[in-house]
Scaffold this active site. Structure first.
Site, PDB file in Angstrom:
ATOM      1  N   GLU A  72      30.472  74.234  -4.729  1.00  0.00           N
ATOM      2  CA  GLU A  72      32.058  74.231  -4.088  1.00  0.00           C
ATOM      3  C   GLU A  72      32.968  74.823  -4.031  1.00  0.00           C
ATOM      4  O   GLU A  72      33.491  75.177  -3.317  1.00  0.00           O
ATOM      5  CB  GLU A  72      31.953  72.516  -4.688  1.00  0.00           C
ATOM      6  CG  GLU A  72      33.957  71.988  -3.989  1.00  0.00           C
ATOM      7  CD  GLU A  72      34.131  70.169  -4.291  1.00  0.00           C
ATOM      8  OE1 GLU A  72      33.047  69.956  -5.075  1.00  0.00           O
ATOM      9  OE2 GLU A  72      33.947  70.015  -3.163  1.00  0.00           O
ATOM     10  N   ASP A  90      26.525  71.428  -6.455  1.00  0.00           N
ATOM     11  CA  ASP A  90      28.099  69.969  -6.476  1.00  0.00           C
ATOM     12  C   ASP A  90      29.204  70.245  -7.734  1.00  0.00           C
ATOM     13  O   ASP A  90      27.758  69.304  -9.111  1.00  0.00           O
ATOM     14  CB  ASP A  90      28.591  68.733  -5.912  1.00  0.00           C
ATOM     15  CG  ASP A  90      29.947  68.570  -5.765  1.00  0.00           C
ATOM     16  OD1 ASP A  90      30.967  69.082  -6.703  1.00  0.00           O
ATOM     17  OD2 ASP A  90      30.536  67.338  -5.227  1.00  0.00           O
ATOM     18  N   ILE A  92      30.278  68.926 -10.305  1.00  0.00           N
ATOM     19  CA  ILE A  92      31.218  67.798 -10.438  1.00  0.00           C
ATOM     20  C   ILE A  92      31.068  66.769  -9.421  1.00  0.00           C
ATOM     21  O   ILE A  92      32.682  66.926  -8.334  1.00  0.00           O
ATOM     22  CB  ILE A  92      32.445  67.367 -11.610  1.00  0.00           C
ATOM     23  CG1 ILE A  92      32.461  68.620 -12.975  1.00  0.00           C
ATOM     24  CG2 ILE A  92      32.860  65.998 -11.644  1.00  0.00           C
ATOM     25  CD1 ILE A  92      33.578  68.126 -13.433  1.00  0.00           C
ATOM     26  N   ASP A  93      30.676  65.850  -8.496  1.00  0.00           N
ATOM     27  CA  ASP A  93      31.123  65.280  -7.654  1.00  0.00           C
ATOM     28  C   ASP A  93      32.038  63.901  -8.100  1.00  0.00           C
ATOM     29  O   ASP A  93      30.841  63.137  -8.957  1.00  0.00           O
ATOM     30  CB  ASP A  93      29.696  65.074  -7.259  1.00  0.00           C
ATOM     31  CG  ASP A  93      30.072  63.685  -5.581  1.00  0.00           C
ATOM     32  OD1 ASP A  93      30.900  64.904  -4.791  1.00  0.00           O
ATOM     33  OD2 ASP A  93      28.887  62.833  -5.478  1.00  0.00           O
ATOM     34  N   THR A  95      35.054  64.187  -8.017  1.00  0.00           N
ATOM     35  CA  THR A  95      36.227  64.571  -9.486  1.00  0.00           C
ATOM     36  C   THR A  95      37.302  63.775  -9.576  1.00  0.00           C
ATOM     37  O   THR A  95      37.936  63.738 -10.446  1.00  0.00           O
ATOM     38  CB  THR A  95      37.031  65.697  -8.679  1.00  0.00           C
ATOM     39  OG1 THR A  95      35.697  66.437  -7.724  1.00  0.00           O
ATOM     40  CG2 THR A  95      37.598  66.759  -9.432  1.00  0.00           C
ATOM     41  N   ASP A 217      27.582  68.112  -1.024  1.00  0.00           N
ATOM     42  CA  ASP A 217      27.761  66.491  -1.593  1.00  0.00           C
ATOM     43  C   ASP A 217      26.353  66.065  -1.850  1.00  0.00           C
ATOM     44  O   ASP A 217      26.077  64.723  -1.461  1.00  0.00           O
ATOM     45  CB  ASP A 217      28.996  65.703  -0.806  1.00  0.00           C
ATOM     46  CG  ASP A 217      30.971  66.284  -0.858  1.00  0.00           C
ATOM     47  OD1 ASP A 217      30.662  66.347  -1.795  1.00  0.00           O
ATOM     48  OD2 ASP A 217      31.005  66.345  -0.138  1.00  0.00           O
TER      49      ASP A 217
HETATM   50  C1  IPD Z   1      34.339  63.529  -3.089  1.00  0.00           C
HETATM   51  C2  IPD Z   1      33.110  62.573  -3.429  1.00  0.00           C
HETATM   52  C3  IPD Z   1      33.141  61.129  -2.796  1.00  0.00           C
HETATM   53  C4  IPD Z   1      33.479  61.476  -1.191  1.00  0.00           C
HETATM   54  C5  IPD Z   1      33.883  62.961  -0.704  1.00  0.00           C
HETATM   55  C6  IPD Z   1      33.636  63.425  -1.322  1.00  0.00           C
HETATM   56  P1  IPD Z   1      34.241  65.410  -4.816  1.00  0.00           P
HETATM   57  O1  IPD Z   1      33.782  64.591  -3.611  1.00  0.00           O
HETATM   58  O2  IPD Z   1      31.973  62.059  -3.050  1.00  0.00           O
HETATM   59  O3  IPD Z   1      32.893  60.380  -3.123  1.00  0.00           O
HETATM   60  O4  IPD Z   1      33.677  60.633  -0.377  1.00  0.00           O
HETATM   61  O5  IPD Z   1      34.008  62.605   0.676  1.00  0.00           O
HETATM   62  O6  IPD Z   1      33.986  65.294  -1.231  1.00  0.00           O
HETATM   63  O7  IPD Z   1      35.397  66.202  -4.415  1.00  0.00           O
HETATM   64  O8  IPD Z   1      34.639  64.734  -5.795  1.00  0.00           O
HETATM   65  O9  IPD Z   1      33.258  66.545  -4.819  1.00  0.00           O
END
Ligand code: IPD
Length: 269
Positions: A72, A90, A92-93, A95, A217
């Site tokens: 990412e 990813d 940290i999904d 964030t 993601d």
């Molecule tokens: C996000 C999360 C969130 C989703 C967003 C993503 P991130 O990833 O997965 O739940 O709704 O579309 O971008 O930015 O926390 O790695």
């Protein structure tokens, strides 16, 4: 074709992702600093994202120097040779959950060979919960094989979704949700797509959909959902991707798909 088996790829992924999860958790406990913003001022990138990504990529490339990496924060490495492994990370999904200390953030790591994800792991770094899958080998959590929800009607279903960071996109997503919420049991927005997919794979959620996801993601979580027997796809026969991802048991997929088409969920900015 890659010489390494999918089980071996998963073993590496789990080991490296666990180390990343420990780093994420430790940095959270020590209080995060260095908060930056990325595409908009609600898309928070922390020092921890970068530290976890660096650690995971260094560990992968130390072990398998010829592999490619898509991360990412890091971006895409040079094109991988045909049949070589590309890791999709990813760090940290979730964030924003991480920033607020909500225990729904994950390290997501997948191995792709020949354009297909063949192994994946998602670890909730706050709780240590771990989901894994290999293509053809099933989806697993703590030794239990996952099979998704047995629910068969949309109006009884708990459906998760997420929102992009861009306000104009959110306006459309909010309008879709305002209609959808009258057709389902309830809606959840947990804030980490990889965990949404894993919770749907294990049946803690009945279904999940989102517009605007990036490959990192959903690469690992999407395989885990598929291997749990769920249908993972886009709308009108399109593959799951940035435009739309829907993950649901076969008995629910059609009904959710049709409502999402009716509400133009893949439309808007
Ligand atoms: C996000 C999360 C969130 C989703 C967003 C993503 P991130 O990833 O997965 O739940 O709704 O579309 O971008 O930015 O926390 O790695």
């Amino acid at each position: 074709m890659s010489e390494i088996s999918t089980d071996e790829l998963l073993t590496i992924a789990v080991r490296v992702a666990r180390q990343g999860a420990v780093t994420a958790r430790r940095m959270r406990d020590e209080a995060i600093g260095d908060v930056e913003t990325k595409s908009t001022d609600t898309d928070v990138v922390t020092a921890a994202d970068k530290a976890v990504e660096r650690q995971v990529i260094e560990a992968l490339l130390a072990e398998r120097p010829g592999d490619g990496v898509l991360g990412e924060e890091y971006g895409d490495s040079a094109t991988v040779a045909p049949g070589a492994v590309r890791w999709i990370l990813d760090p940290i999904d979730g964030t924003v959950n991480y920033l607020y200390g909500l225990p729904q953030y994950a390290v997501s790591l997948a191995a792709e060979v020949g354009g297909a994800v063949v192994a994946g792991v998602v670890i909730n770094a706050a709780t240590g919960d771990e989901w894994t899958a290999t293509r053809g080998g099933g989806a697993w959590r703590a030794g239990r094989r996952l099979a998704g929800s047995a629910r068969t009607t949309l109006d009884q279903s708990l459906v998760a979704t997420g929102f992009g960071y861009d306000a104009r996109r959110r306006e459309h997503q909010g309008a879709v949700l305002a209609r959808l919420i009258t057709r389902v049991r309830d809606i959840r927005r947990l804030g980490a797509a990889a965990l949404d997919l894993c919770l749907t794979a294990e049946g803690s959620l009945d279904a999940y959909f989102e517009k605007g996801l990036n490959l990192w993601d959903h690469a690992a979580g999407g395989l885990i959902a598929e291997e749990a027997g769920l249908v993972v796809g886009g709308l009108s026969g399109a593959p799951a991707g940035n435009e739309m991802l829907v993950a649901a048991p076969p008995a629910l997929f059609g009904a959710l798909h049709d409502v999402l088409v009716e509400l133009d969920a893949a439309g808007g900015p």
